[in-house]
Write an enzyme that holds these catalytic residues in place. Structure first.
Site, mmCIF file in Angstrom:
data_model
loop_
_atom_site.group_PDB
_atom_site.id
_atom_site.type_symbol
_atom_site.label_atom_id
_atom_site.label_comp_id
_atom_site.label_asym_id
_atom_site.label_seq_id
_atom_site.Cartn_x
_atom_site.Cartn_y
_atom_site.Cartn_z
ATOM 1 N N PHE A 4 0.660 -1.246 -0.034
ATOM 2 C CA PHE A 4 0.031 0.068 -0.127
ATOM 3 C C PHE A 4 0.767 1.248 -0.136
ATOM 4 O O PHE A 4 0.832 2.250 -0.952
ATOM 5 C CB PHE A 4 -0.699 -0.163 1.251
ATOM 6 N N VAL A 140 -9.015 -0.837 13.803
ATOM 7 C CA VAL A 140 -9.652 -1.752 13.138
ATOM 8 C C VAL A 140 -10.041 -2.982 14.146
ATOM 9 O O VAL A 140 -8.862 -3.333 14.896
ATOM 10 C CB VAL A 140 -9.101 -2.470 11.839
ATOM 11 N N LEU A 388 -1.902 13.901 19.690
ATOM 12 C CA LEU A 388 -2.514 13.158 20.742
ATOM 13 C C LEU A 388 -2.397 11.989 20.553
ATOM 14 O O LEU A 388 -2.684 11.259 19.645
ATOM 15 C CB LEU A 388 -3.945 13.694 21.051
HETATM 16 C C1 YNC Z 1 -0.482 2.567 10.942
HETATM 17 N N1 YNC Z 1 -0.396 2.723 12.251
HETATM 18 O O1 YNC Z 1 1.799 -1.051 6.774
HETATM 19 P P1 YNC Z 1 1.643 -1.819 3.554
HETATM 20 S S1 YNC Z 1 -1.625 5.312 14.572
HETATM 21 C C2 YNC Z 1 -0.389 3.560 8.783
HETATM 22 N N2 YNC Z 1 -0.462 3.620 10.081
HETATM 23 O O2 YNC Z 1 0.233 -1.493 4.672
HETATM 24 P P2 YNC Z 1 -4.409 -4.213 7.220
HETATM 25 C C3 YNC Z 1 -0.529 1.338 8.974
HETATM 26 N N3 YNC Z 1 -0.482 2.497 7.989
HETATM 27 O O3 YNC Z 1 2.670 -1.923 4.601
HETATM 28 P P3 YNC Z 1 -4.486 -4.268 10.270
HETATM 29 C C4 YNC Z 1 -0.572 1.361 10.313
HETATM 30 N N4 YNC Z 1 -0.721 0.120 10.454
HETATM 31 O O4 YNC Z 1 1.288 -3.252 3.068
HETATM 32 C C5 YNC Z 1 -0.581 -0.815 9.709
HETATM 33 N N5 YNC Z 1 -0.371 0.230 8.440
HETATM 34 O O5 YNC Z 1 1.813 -0.917 2.710
HETATM 35 C C6 YNC Z 1 -0.417 -0.416 7.132
HETATM 36 N N6 YNC Z 1 -4.318 -1.627 15.580
HETATM 37 O O6 YNC Z 1 -3.453 -3.037 6.398
HETATM 38 C C7 YNC Z 1 0.638 -1.470 6.821
HETATM 39 N N7 YNC Z 1 -3.846 2.143 15.400
HETATM 40 O O7 YNC Z 1 -6.014 -3.664 7.242
HETATM 41 C C8 YNC Z 1 0.142 -2.120 5.582
HETATM 42 O O8 YNC Z 1 -3.810 -4.117 8.600
HETATM 43 C C9 YNC Z 1 -1.590 -2.068 5.617
HETATM 44 O O9 YNC Z 1 -5.641 -4.914 10.061
HETATM 45 C C10 YNC Z 1 -2.158 -3.286 6.321
HETATM 46 O O10 YNC Z 1 -4.941 -2.653 10.465
HETATM 47 C C11 YNC Z 1 -4.036 -1.674 10.844
HETATM 48 O O11 YNC Z 1 -3.949 6.410 14.279
HETATM 49 C C12 YNC Z 1 -4.539 -1.029 12.163
HETATM 50 O O12 YNC Z 1 -2.110 0.695 16.398
HETATM 51 C C13 YNC Z 1 -3.291 -0.097 12.779
HETATM 52 O O13 YNC Z 1 -6.326 -1.288 14.970
HETATM 53 C C14 YNC Z 1 -5.785 -0.205 11.849
HETATM 54 O O14 YNC Z 1 -3.504 -3.097 13.232
HETATM 55 C C15 YNC Z 1 -4.840 -2.006 13.277
HETATM 56 O O15 YNC Z 1 -3.619 -4.632 11.135
HETATM 57 C C16 YNC Z 1 -5.329 -1.740 14.635
HETATM 58 O O16 YNC Z 1 -4.246 -5.465 6.613
HETATM 59 C C17 YNC Z 1 -4.320 -1.107 16.867
HETATM 60 O O17 YNC Z 1 -1.720 -0.813 6.495
HETATM 61 C C18 YNC Z 1 -4.720 0.127 17.003
HETATM 62 C C19 YNC Z 1 -3.463 0.992 16.283
HETATM 63 C C20 YNC Z 1 -2.892 2.973 14.669
HETATM 64 C C21 YNC Z 1 -2.560 4.145 15.349
HETATM 65 C C22 YNC Z 1 -2.777 6.239 13.798
HETATM 66 C C23 YNC Z 1 -2.234 7.004 12.809
HETATM 67 C C24 YNC Z 1 -2.696 6.613 11.144
HETATM 68 C C25 YNC Z 1 -2.147 7.250 10.241
HETATM 69 C C26 YNC Z 1 -2.611 6.597 9.115
HETATM 70 C C27 YNC Z 1 -1.826 7.043 7.774
HETATM 71 C C28 YNC Z 1 -2.570 8.270 7.302
HETATM 72 C C29 YNC Z 1 -1.933 8.968 5.850
HETATM 73 C C30 YNC Z 1 -2.437 10.267 5.429
HETATM 74 C C31 YNC Z 1 -3.881 10.436 5.139
HETATM 75 C C32 YNC Z 1 -4.422 11.962 4.811
HETATM 76 C C33 YNC Z 1 -3.681 12.390 3.560
HETATM 77 C C34 YNC Z 1 -4.125 13.457 3.095
HETATM 78 C C35 YNC Z 1 -4.315 14.485 2.339
HETATM 79 MG MG MG Z 2 -7.792 -5.485 7.917
#
Ligand code: YNC
Ligand code: MG
Length: 388
Positions: A4, A140, A388
């Site tokens: 991704f 998620v 935060l």
């Molecule tokens: C993460 N924390 O690498 P690739 S922080 C971003 N931030 O993608 P799947 C993340 N990306 O490597 P799951 C990420 N964690 O293949 C994983 N990824 O390219 C990437 N945890 O997706 C990962 N909350 O759905 C991979 O993974 C892809 O089911 C895999 O879901 C991930 O809020 C997650 O830690 C984190 O709830 C939702 O594990 C899940 O594991 C979960 O198969 C516990 O996803 C809670 C947790 C994260 C806290 C946060 C900041 C997020 C930033 C997101 C990016 C924003 C980009 C800018 C967007 C706006 C642009 C404009 C204009």
């Molecule tokens: Mg998922």
């Protein structure tokens, strides 16, 4: 490999060290006529919702999703437990968009199973102020992990942010993604060492007894700085001036105006606490310190269920030494019954961490920008931003 993230306008790992690439936006804005108007497709049986976080039932649902499924430490002993009041505050700053508070429900049961949010922020990078979104609370449900739902959540929030003509984002994560603009570390200052040891947050040091440990972390009953008091509404102009001047020295920092300071820093009970030093002689406000409240659920402990943690937020010292100001912040937090005071090694925090008996945490917090390239990663001390 990042299937991704390789497709996204972020600095890629293979570009590290390539100093020929220019700083600034990676791709230009998409003309509004070409913006995707419909939401991304979700797997069958799921639907998008826009969350009205000021609605009590909605806030309850989000609170429960996060309380049960949000960020845990590496050993799964603690999980962030953002309060409802905190969520309402974090998600509704000046100029916020409801459409950036995005949930996913199961169509039939209506159960909330995923969440992501954005809030607007002006962030200065070197001498350019950029309108950005701060992304947070990506979550998620446990049972739906590793099904590539997160990329859909990220693309959908990006789409909705683009519809408001915003093209850059800032976010933090514990995981390494392409590519951190800075990698920071949390430090922890024990306020209630016995409880922290009992719940496994910290360990008794080598050749240390419990009573010696309690003595080591003991703090004075009351603060030492003359003129230290809670920040009030009337302090807004002075605090804004102090903050703007202080933050101007960092490479990346928020561009706070009075209305932002009013929202983000004026004390909200059990959410954010701010103190000023008003000179007893001149009545000038010379210093400022603040922390926010983010408890963690203690998973599987017989005696305790909640860890009460304060997180260092923005601090400015012009007359009171930063060390003394922060020691007073520790005393205030102790008076208010916090178990631990946390701080990142950002801004000038390194100057007081060791001296005030903070210990380094395990794991890092990585800071990211979306669609904005920096030529070199920053040192934590070059960052003036706390998310935060
Ligand atoms: C993460 N924390 O690498 P690739 S922080 C971003 N931030 O993608 P799947 C993340 N990306 O490597 P799951 C990420 N964690 O293949 C994983 N990824 O390219 C990437 N945890 O997706 C990962 N909350 O759905 C991979 O993974 C892809 O089911 C895999 O879901 C991930 O809020 C997650 O830690 C984190 O709830 C939702 O594990 C899940 O594991 C979960 O198969 C516990 O996803 C809670 C947790 C994260 C806290 C946060 C900041 C997020 C930033 C997101 C990016 C924003 C980009 C800018 C967007 C706006 C642009 C404009 C204009
Ligand atoms: Mg998922």
């Amino acid at each position: 490999r990042h299937k991704f993230w390789e497709t996204q306008p972020v600095g890629q790992f293979k570009e590290i060290g390539d100093t020929s690439l220019p700083e600034g936006p990676i791709e230009p804005p998409t003309p509004s006529s070409e913006l995707k108007q419909e939401p991304y497709n979700l797997p069958n049986h799921y639907e998008w919702i826009t969350c009205d976080i000021s609605c009590e039932e909605m806030c309850d649902e989000v609170f429960n999703l996060l309380a049960n499924n949000y960020v845990e430490d590496d050993e799964n002993m603690f999980r962030f437990n953002y309060s409802k009041e905190f969520l309402c505050w974090a998600l509704q700053p000046p100029g916020y968009f409801k459409s950036w508070h995005i949930g996913v429900r199961v169509k039939i049961s209506k159960k909330l199973v995923a969440f992501i949010t954005g809030v607007p922020a002006r962030i200065r990078v070197r001498d350019e102020v950029v309108n950005m979104v701060e992304i947070n609370f990506l979550c998620v449900h446990n049972k739906l992990r590793s099904k590539r739902l997160a990329p859909v959540m990220i693309k959908e929030v990006t789409r909705r942010v683009h519809l408001e003509n915003i093209w850059q984002a800032a976010y933090t994560a514990g995981v390494v993604l392409p590519t951190p603009m800075a990698s920071c570390q949390y430090w922890h200052r024990s306020l209630n060492p016995k409880k922290l040891i009992d719940v496994g947050f910290s360990r008794l040091g080598a050749r240390m007894t419990m009573s010696r440990t309690i003595k080591l972390y003991k703090l004075p009953e009351s603060t030492v700085t003359p003129g230290l008091r809670k920040m009030e509404l009337r302090d807004l102009p002075a605090v804004t001036r102090l903050l703007r001047t202080y933050l101007s020295q960092f490479v990346v920092a928020p561009d706070f105006h009075e209305n932002d300071v009013e929202h983000w820093l004026l004390t909200k009970e059990n959410v954010v606490d701010s103190y000023v030093v008003e000179s007893p002689e001149t009545h000038e406000v010379t210093d400022f310190c603040s922390f926010y409240t983010l408890p963690s659920t203690i998973l599987g402990n017989q005696n305790y269920s909640i860890l009460k943690a304060a997180y260092s937020y923005y601090n400015v010292s012009t007359k009171t030494p930063l060390l003394q100001l922060m020691n007073d912040a520790l005393i205030v937090a102790k008076q208010k019954d916090y178990d631990v005071f946390n701080a990142l090694d950002v801004m000038q925090n390194e100057s007081f961490l060791k001296e005030l008996k903070f210990g380094p945490g395990d794991g890092k917090l990585h800071y990211y920008l979306y669609n904005y390239r920096l030529r070199y990663p920053l040192k934590p001390s070059e960052l003036g931003l706390v998310l935060l």
